[in-house]
Scaffold this motif. Structure first.
Motif, PDB file in Angstrom:
ATOM      1  N   GLU A  67     -13.459 -26.517  25.808  1.00 38.66           N
ATOM      2  CA  GLU A  67     -14.406 -27.642  26.490  1.00 38.66           C
ATOM      3  C   GLU A  67     -15.251 -27.767  26.151  1.00 38.66           C
ATOM      4  N   LEU A  68     -15.670 -27.640  25.089  1.00 39.61           N
ATOM      5  CA  LEU A  68     -17.047 -27.754  24.578  1.00 39.61           C
ATOM      6  C   LEU A  68     -17.152 -29.497  24.517  1.00 39.61           C
ATOM      7  N   TYR A  76     -22.732 -25.505  17.401  1.00 39.21           N
ATOM      8  CA  TYR A  76     -22.511 -24.341  17.776  1.00 39.21           C
ATOM      9  C   TYR A  76     -22.062 -23.654  16.377  1.00 39.21           C
ATOM     10  N   ARG A 114     -24.744 -23.859  13.548  1.00 45.57           N
ATOM     11  CA  ARG A 114     -26.185 -22.432  14.323  1.00 45.57           C
ATOM     12  C   ARG A 114     -25.689 -21.614  13.221  1.00 45.57           C
ATOM     13  N   LEU A 115     -23.685 -21.084  12.883  1.00 43.50           N
ATOM     14  CA  LEU A 115     -23.212 -20.091  12.658  1.00 43.50           C
ATOM     15  C   LEU A 115     -23.781 -20.245  11.397  1.00 43.50           C
ATOM     16  N   LYS A 160     -27.193 -14.926  14.047  1.00 45.85           N
ATOM     17  CA  LYS A 160     -25.415 -15.048  14.859  1.00 45.85           C
ATOM     18  C   LYS A 160     -24.680 -14.119  15.747  1.00 45.85           C
ATOM     19  N   VAL A 181     -25.666 -15.888  18.991  1.00 42.75           N
ATOM     20  CA  VAL A 181     -25.600 -17.104  18.608  1.00 42.75           C
ATOM     21  C   VAL A 181     -23.936 -16.954  19.628  1.00 42.75           C
ATOM     22  N   MET A 182     -23.200 -16.341  19.131  1.00 45.69           N
ATOM     23  CA  MET A 182     -21.278 -16.420  19.421  1.00 45.69           C
ATOM     24  C   MET A 182     -21.313 -15.683  20.457  1.00 45.69           C
ATOM     25  N   ALA A 224     -22.465 -18.385  23.290  1.00 50.01           N
ATOM     26  CA  ALA A 224     -21.135 -19.034  23.642  1.00 50.01           C
ATOM     27  C   ALA A 224     -20.073 -18.714  24.178  1.00 50.01           C
ATOM     28  N   ARG A 246     -20.947 -18.987  27.542  1.00 50.95           N
ATOM     29  CA  ARG A 246     -20.543 -20.782  28.130  1.00 50.95           C
ATOM     30  C   ARG A 246     -19.626 -20.435  28.414  1.00 50.95           C
ATOM     31  N   GLN A 247     -18.805 -20.418  27.130  1.00 45.66           N
ATOM     32  CA  GLN A 247     -17.207 -20.282  27.567  1.00 45.66           C
ATOM     33  C   GLN A 247     -16.828 -20.302  29.016  1.00 45.66           C
ATOM     34  N   LEU A 295     -17.876 -22.170  31.880  1.00 39.63           N
ATOM     35  CA  LEU A 295     -17.471 -23.525  32.136  1.00 39.63           C
ATOM     36  C   LEU A 295     -15.597 -23.510  32.077  1.00 39.63           C
TER      37      LEU A 295
END
Lengths: 316, 389
Positions: free
Chosen positions: A95-96, A104, A107-108, B3, B6-7, B10, B13-14, B17
């Motif tokens: 989807e990205l 993404y 960043r990790l 981190k 961030v995960m 994400a 967000r997934q 979407l």
């Protein structure tokens, strides 16, 4: 390109079992900076289990992994900073967009700010996806997804890049592009561990090759070293006109030539190290009065080596 | 920590979407709430006003109690208008639809009762009357039962030599005095959800078991995609990946359930009580629901398996927890089946609806805490994939 500096990867005696199945049994090898090392073996040989232990995804039952001088078992997070993993599956979020996927994972990997933006841009350029950076990756072709998959592994400029069968299921054009990208990596000083069951890829890309089967490393070395293991000689076929008898005698006197057979309008030679000996062979035939119209060199390949070592074909 | 965020970001967000969260976490449960309310609303609405035409013979001591008691219904939640008419009128008004119920007390009612006979009181319903007429009939029936037992007592007293005039007066006073036992709706910490509240709480709890799957069961999907291997190869502890999925589930569960409860309150006129208590209950129930997903992620080999297992668990716990209908039963099995997030949601919201606070939720919260710990421990101990606990 092989140098004598300290190895980027030192895998020592790796072993791993799943229940009663021994998947990997005492695998040992090293990779130096700028070197591309191929793990060549059929499906189920233990390649993926081996790289899973090297990437820190699986804990080995025995043995150790050291990446850029950092022991993976003792300091896994520090060691993983030096590793870029490109899994066999397309490890991207469909989807990205390509840019979002890279951002993404960047960043990790600990990248941020301008450094992250710079690396994302550079990787998009490297894998040829700059024009498609904003589109959802689920709309990409298989080859584009593969390239993005590789790009994610390159983001943080790892010392060791692990590529697990990156060309599986890829069309010939994309495969060619992927192989060219991998060839370029070793020239940048990155150590590359490349697993494949395609002999041609191993021959084209790898400075050294480890032949793995049934979880064990059967042999390792350069392509020529491996061929030498089975005592193979190259076959050179010379077609032409003139004094073939005189040419046959002249060729038989060359040290590299082990045998010469005359077959109608051609000479068939058994030669040790044909690429190095070919200029002497051509000069000898010309001196004997033979005019060459065609020269063909047939060399023993890794398929033959694998067959010799394991008793089965690579694609079995 | 960065981190981890961030995960989680994400993951969320997934879900945005992907839109599945909005469809299965919000739209579908809300639609089902609406449907259930439409289906069950007629059974749960307030009672309609009703007119009762009562005919009582002049001077009948016990018969005079009937209209008094029926008038008393008016203050008890059912609007009743009692019209005292003669016997013919009581019948005609019902036939003409001017009264919902006609009650005719026969001549000599009290005397007949005192003599041990069984005088016949006629109750007639108008066409199309519903629950209200049944209530009136039930009240009259109960009154007759009371009269009968009182009359037998008085007859016994008369046989023992008591004054009949005094006994008649006494019988009227006793009958008009009503029940000696009173009940009062609870105001604090009672488990008392309205029918609409039960629907909202049940559906919110049931669909919570699907919503929390979007996070944790993502482990199984990512395992198939290959992104899990990539995440685990990143320079961070592997448990951080699992934790991020759990927290994503938790956030999605809290958001979806909070939205559903709020929407349910607004659209179906349900009051769940103290927002603080509801919030605490919500956190505990979502944590418990999330813990189940870790167990599924541990044993499922594919996303398809995980989806099927999730549906089976959700339906089983939903039914046991009363998401669709109240499940009766007793014994240990019934008690065990009640220990689940859906049941806890309904029970807890029942407590808060009744005015209960966080302290009153103690048993429910403790149950969910133990449930969560048990599920996580089981996930940890079960043999299987090591990338899901």
């Amino acid at each position: 390109m092989t140098t004598t500096t300290a190895p980027v990867l030192d895998a020592d005696g790796l072993a791993r079992s799943f229940g009663s199945l021994t998947a990997v049994d005492g695998v040992t090898f090293q990779i130096r900076p700028g070197e591309t090392y191929g793990l060549l073996g059929p499906n189920g040989a233990g390649k993926t289990t081996t790289i899973s232990m090297i990437a820190g995804l699986l804990r080995p039952d025995a043995g150790s992994v050291t990446v850029a001088g950092v022991p993976l078992g003792d300091r896994p997070i520090e060691a993983k900073r030096h590793i870029g993993l490109v899994p066999q599956d397309l490890a991207i979020y469909p989807e990205l967009s390509a840019r979002d996927n890279l951002t993404y994972f960047g960043r990790l990997q600990g990248l941020s700010g301008s450094r992250l933006r710079e690396r994302v841009g550079a990787v998009l350029e490297t894998v040829g996806l700059t024009d498609r950076a904003k589109g959802a990756s689920k709309k990409f072709s298989g080859g584009m997804k593969r390239r993005l998959n590789i790009g994610i592994g390159l983001l943080h400029e790892p010392r060791l890049l692990i590529l697990d069968e990156p060309t599986v299921g890829v069309d010939p054009q994309s495969r060619h592009a992927i192989l060219e990208s991998v060839e370029a990596l070793s020239t940048e000083g990155m150590a590359v561990l490349y697993t494949t069951h395609y002999m041609e890829e191993a021959e084209r890309l790898c400075d050294r090759i480890g032949i793995i089967d049934a979880g064990s490393l059967q042999a390792e070395g350069t392509r020529d070293e491996l061929v030498d293991l089975i005592g193979g000689t190259d076959t050179v076929t010379l077609a032409g006109t003139g004094d073939l008898e005189a040419a046959e005698r002249a060729l038989a006197d060359l040290a590299a030539v082990e045998q010469v057979h005359r077959d109608r309008g051609a000479l068939r030679l058994a030669v040790k190290g044909a690429p190095r000996a070919i200029s002497g062979i051509v000069n000898a035939t010309a001196g004997a009065g033979m005019t060459l119209s065609d020269v063909e060199i047939s060399r023993p390949d890794l398929e033959a080596v694998f067959l010799h070592l394991t008793g089965k074909a690579l694609r079995d | 920590m960065r981190k981890l965020l961030v995960m989680i970001a994400a993951d969320l967000r997934q879900q945005v979407l992907d839109k599945s969260f909005f469809i299965f976490g919000l739209a579908v449960p809300f639609a089902l709430m609406a449907v259930f309310n439409l289906v069950f609303a007629p059974l749960t609405e307030d009672l309609e006003p009703i007119t009762v035409a009562v005919s009582v013979p002049d001077g009948d001591q016990l018969g005079a109690v009937v209209p008094q008691v029926l008038s008393g219904l008016d203050g008890g939640g059912m609007p009743v208008t009692v019209q005292q008419v003669d016997a013919a009128d009581a019948t005609s008004r019902v036939e003409e639809g001017e009264a919902g119920v006609g009650v005719v007390v026969p001549e000599g009612f009290t005397a007949g009762l005192m003599a041990g006979r069984a005088p016949e009181v006629t109750v007639r319903h108008a066409d199309g009357t519903g629950l209200e007429a049944d209530v009136v009939t039930g009240v009259v029936d109960g009154l007759m039962t009371q009269f009968t037992s009182g009359a037998r007592t008085l007859a016994a007293a008369q046989a023992l030599g008591a004054d009949p005039a005094q006994l008649g007066q006494l019988a009227q006073e006793v009958s008009a005095g009503g029940s000696a036992v009173a009940w009062t709706p609870g105001e604090s910490a009672d488990e008392q959800l309205s029918p609409q509240g039960t629907i909202v709480a049940g559906q919110a709890g049931f669909f919570l078991l699907f919503t929390v799957g979007f996070g944790v069961l993502g482990l199984v999907v990512e395992r198939e995609w290959g992104t899990l291997a990539r995440l685990l190869s990143m320079p961070m502890p592997s448990w951080l990946v699992v934790l991020s999925k759990g927290l994503s589930s938790f956030v999605l569960g809290v958001v979806a359930t909070a939205v559903l409860l709020t929407a349910g309150s607004l659209f179906f006129d349900v009051d769940f009580g103290s927002p603080l208590a509801v919030a605490v209950l919500l956190l505990a129930v979502v944590a418990a629901a999330t813990s189940i997903m870790f167990l599924i992620a541990k044993v499922a080999r594919t996303a398809e398996q995980a989806g099927v297992a999730q549906a089976i668990v959700a339906i089983t716990l939903g039914m046991a927890g009363g998401a669709f209908f109240q499940v009766g039963g007793s014994g240990m099995l019934s008690e065990i089946m009640q220990v689940n997030p859906v049941a806890a949601m309904s029970r807890g919201l029942g407590v808060t609806s009744g005015g209960g606070g966080v302290v009153d939720l103690g048993p429910v919260l403790l149950t969910m805490l133990i449930f969560t710990a048990a599920m996580l421990t089981l996930s940890w101990l079960l043999p299987g994939r090591k990338d899901a606990l």
